[in-house]
Design a protein around this motif. Sequence first.
Motif, PDB file in Angstrom:
ATOM      1  N   LYS A  47       0.847  -1.193   0.000  1.00 21.59           N
ATOM      2  CA  LYS A  47       0.000   0.000   0.000  1.00 21.59           C
ATOM      3  C   LYS A  47       0.878   1.237   0.000  1.00 21.59           C
ATOM      4  O   LYS A  47       2.002   1.227   0.508  1.00 21.59           O
ATOM      5  CB  LYS A  47      -0.951   0.017   1.188  1.00 21.59           C
ATOM      6  N   LEU A  48       0.353   2.291  -0.579  1.00 17.76           N
ATOM      7  CA  LEU A  48       1.050   3.571  -0.672  1.00 17.76           C
ATOM      8  C   LEU A  48       0.840   4.341   0.627  1.00 17.76           C
ATOM      9  O   LEU A  48      -0.294   4.528   1.067  1.00 17.76           O
ATOM     10  CB  LEU A  48       0.489   4.362  -1.863  1.00 17.76           C
ATOM     11  N   LEU A  49       1.930   4.780   1.243  1.00 19.55           N
ATOM     12  CA  LEU A  49       1.847   5.547   2.491  1.00 19.55           C
ATOM     13  C   LEU A  49       2.117   7.029   2.285  1.00 19.55           C
ATOM     14  O   LEU A  49       1.755   7.841   3.128  1.00 19.55           O
ATOM     15  CB  LEU A  49       2.830   4.996   3.527  1.00 19.55           C
ATOM     16  N   SER A  50       2.794   7.384   1.205  1.00 18.03           N
ATOM     17  CA  SER A  50       3.123   8.795   0.968  1.00 18.03           C
ATOM     18  C   SER A  50       2.377   9.302  -0.256  1.00 18.03           C
ATOM     19  O   SER A  50       1.887   8.523  -1.068  1.00 18.03           O
ATOM     20  CB  SER A  50       4.634   8.974   0.784  1.00 18.03           C
ATOM     21  N   THR A  51       2.307  10.586  -0.373  1.00 20.08           N
ATOM     22  CA  THR A  51       1.634  11.173  -1.525  1.00 20.08           C
ATOM     23  C   THR A  51       2.541  11.069  -2.750  1.00 20.08           C
ATOM     24  O   THR A  51       3.734  11.350  -2.662  1.00 20.08           O
ATOM     25  CB  THR A  51       1.214  12.632  -1.253  1.00 20.08           C
ATOM     26  N   PRO A  52       1.977  10.680  -3.895  1.00 19.08           N
ATOM     27  CA  PRO A  52       2.831  10.516  -5.076  1.00 19.08           C
ATOM     28  C   PRO A  52       3.241  11.823  -5.747  1.00 19.08           C
ATOM     29  O   PRO A  52       4.174  11.829  -6.540  1.00 19.08           O
ATOM     30  CB  PRO A  52       1.983   9.662  -6.011  1.00 19.08           C
ATOM     31  N   LEU A  53       2.574  12.921  -5.421  1.00 19.20           N
ATOM     32  CA  LEU A  53       2.938  14.207  -6.012  1.00 19.20           C
ATOM     33  C   LEU A  53       3.762  15.035  -5.034  1.00 19.20           C
ATOM     34  O   LEU A  53       3.433  15.114  -3.853  1.00 19.20           O
ATOM     35  CB  LEU A  53       1.690  15.006  -6.391  1.00 19.20           C
ATOM     36  N   PRO A  54       4.824  15.671  -5.512  1.00 16.21           N
ATOM     37  CA  PRO A  54       5.583  16.575  -4.637  1.00 16.21           C
ATOM     38  C   PRO A  54       4.775  17.846  -4.373  1.00 16.21           C
ATOM     39  O   PRO A  54       3.766  18.100  -5.034  1.00 16.21           O
ATOM     40  CB  PRO A  54       6.851  16.858  -5.441  1.00 16.21           C
ATOM     41  N   PRO A  55       5.238  18.672  -3.433  1.00 16.08           N
ATOM     42  CA  PRO A  55       4.447  19.826  -3.015  1.00 16.08           C
ATOM     43  C   PRO A  55       4.378  20.981  -4.007  1.00 16.08           C
ATOM     44  O   PRO A  55       3.538  21.866  -3.847  1.00 16.08           O
ATOM     45  CB  PRO A  55       5.132  20.277  -1.723  1.00 16.08           C
ATOM     46  N   ASN A  56       5.246  21.007  -5.014  1.00 12.70           N
ATOM     47  CA  ASN A  56       5.169  22.121  -5.965  1.00 12.70           C
ATOM     48  C   ASN A  56       5.702  21.714  -7.340  1.00 12.70           C
ATOM     49  O   ASN A  56       6.370  20.690  -7.487  1.00 12.70           O
ATOM     50  CB  ASN A  56       5.881  23.372  -5.429  1.00 12.70           C
ATOM     51  N   ALA A 107      18.564  16.108  -5.437  1.00 17.35           N
ATOM     52  CA  ALA A 107      18.737  14.893  -4.633  1.00 17.35           C
ATOM     53  C   ALA A 107      18.551  15.213  -3.151  1.00 17.35           C
ATOM     54  O   ALA A 107      17.903  14.464  -2.415  1.00 17.35           O
ATOM     55  CB  ALA A 107      20.106  14.279  -4.891  1.00 17.35           C
ATOM     56  N   THR A 108      19.085  16.340  -2.707  1.00 15.56           N
ATOM     57  CA  THR A 108      18.956  16.753  -1.308  1.00 15.56           C
ATOM     58  C   THR A 108      17.507  17.096  -0.975  1.00 15.56           C
ATOM     59  O   THR A 108      16.997  16.712   0.083  1.00 15.56           O
ATOM     60  CB  THR A 108      19.875  17.961  -1.018  1.00 15.56           C
ATOM     61  N   ILE A 109      16.835  17.806  -1.860  1.00 13.27           N
ATOM     62  CA  ILE A 109      15.425  18.159  -1.634  1.00 13.27           C
ATOM     63  C   ILE A 109      14.591  16.893  -1.511  1.00 13.27           C
ATOM     64  O   ILE A 109      13.766  16.753  -0.603  1.00 13.27           O
ATOM     65  CB  ILE A 109      14.898  19.067  -2.770  1.00 13.27           C
ATOM     66  N   ASP A 110      14.794  15.944  -2.425  1.00  9.02           N
ATOM     67  CA  ASP A 110      14.040  14.696  -2.383  1.00  9.02           C
ATOM     68  C   ASP A 110      14.324  13.935  -1.089  1.00  9.02           C
ATOM     69  O   ASP A 110      13.395  13.430  -0.449  1.00  9.02           O
ATOM     70  CB  ASP A 110      14.389  13.833  -3.606  1.00  9.02           C
ATOM     71  N   SER A 111      15.577  13.866  -0.678  1.00 11.59           N
ATOM     72  CA  SER A 111      15.945  13.181   0.569  1.00 11.59           C
ATOM     73  C   SER A 111      15.278  13.835   1.774  1.00 11.59           C
ATOM     74  O   SER A 111      14.764  13.146   2.661  1.00 11.59           O
ATOM     75  CB  SER A 111      17.461  13.193   0.766  1.00 11.59           C
ATOM     76  N   THR A 112      15.269  15.151   1.804  1.00 11.20           N
ATOM     77  CA  THR A 112      14.654  15.889   2.910  1.00 11.20           C
ATOM     78  C   THR A 112      13.141  15.648   2.948  1.00 11.20           C
ATOM     79  O   THR A 112      12.564  15.428   4.018  1.00 11.20           O
ATOM     80  CB  THR A 112      14.958  17.394   2.784  1.00 11.20           C
ATOM     81  N   MET A 113      12.502  15.684   1.789  1.00 14.27           N
ATOM     82  CA  MET A 113      11.056  15.424   1.739  1.00 14.27           C
ATOM     83  C   MET A 113      10.747  14.003   2.207  1.00 14.27           C
ATOM     84  O   MET A 113       9.765  13.780   2.920  1.00 14.27           O
ATOM     85  CB  MET A 113      10.510  15.652   0.328  1.00 14.27           C
ATOM     86  N   LEU A 114      11.580  13.043   1.839  1.00 16.45           N
ATOM     87  CA  LEU A 114      11.386  11.662   2.266  1.00 16.45           C
ATOM     88  C   LEU A 114      11.496  11.551   3.784  1.00 16.45           C
ATOM     89  O   LEU A 114      10.661  10.899   4.425  1.00 16.45           O
ATOM     90  CB  LEU A 114      12.394  10.749   1.579  1.00 16.45           C
ATOM     91  N   MET A 115      12.499  12.167   4.370  1.00 21.13           N
ATOM     92  CA  MET A 115      12.672  12.118   5.826  1.00 21.13           C
ATOM     93  C   MET A 115      11.474  12.745   6.544  1.00 21.13           C
ATOM     94  O   MET A 115      11.013  12.218   7.563  1.00 21.13           O
ATOM     95  CB  MET A 115      13.971  12.804   6.240  1.00 21.13           C
ATOM     96  N   ARG A 116      10.938  13.831   6.022  1.00 19.70           N
ATOM     97  CA  ARG A 116       9.750  14.459   6.616  1.00 19.70           C
ATOM     98  C   ARG A 116       8.547  13.531   6.512  1.00 19.70           C
ATOM     99  O   ARG A 116       7.750  13.417   7.442  1.00 19.70           O
ATOM    100  CB  ARG A 116       9.446  15.786   5.939  1.00 19.70           C
TER     101      ARG A 116
END
Length: 127
Positions: A47-56, A107-116
Amino acid sequence: MAEIMKIVTNNPHIKTTEEMPHEIIFAEGSPIDVLDRTEELIQQNHKLLSTPLPPNIPIMRGPYRSLVIAENEAKYDTLGLLALGKARDRYIMERKHNCMDPGEDFATIDSTMLMRTLRDISLSSAL
């Protein structure tokens, strides 16, 4: 029993570490390939736990995406499949314009969003 989360990503900077003790499923290619691989896994009792679209939109045009999934008792996560389908349509539309080259910043933005996202899932599970 706590859910065993997995990360589906195309970000080469995401690795299993002490801070990120989850299985990493690497999806070679674009964020759309991450959506496709996630959809395959959802059809295999995840099952999907996170939203598939980024915030912007600028992040949507970036080269990386990481999603959180977990094993599912049900055969299909219908809502997850619908969300991935809508996200795929939106990605295709947005990525026709000014896609960004891979870079350390994305890469850093994606990593940070994943950690959040992982933090938010943990907090909501504790309620």
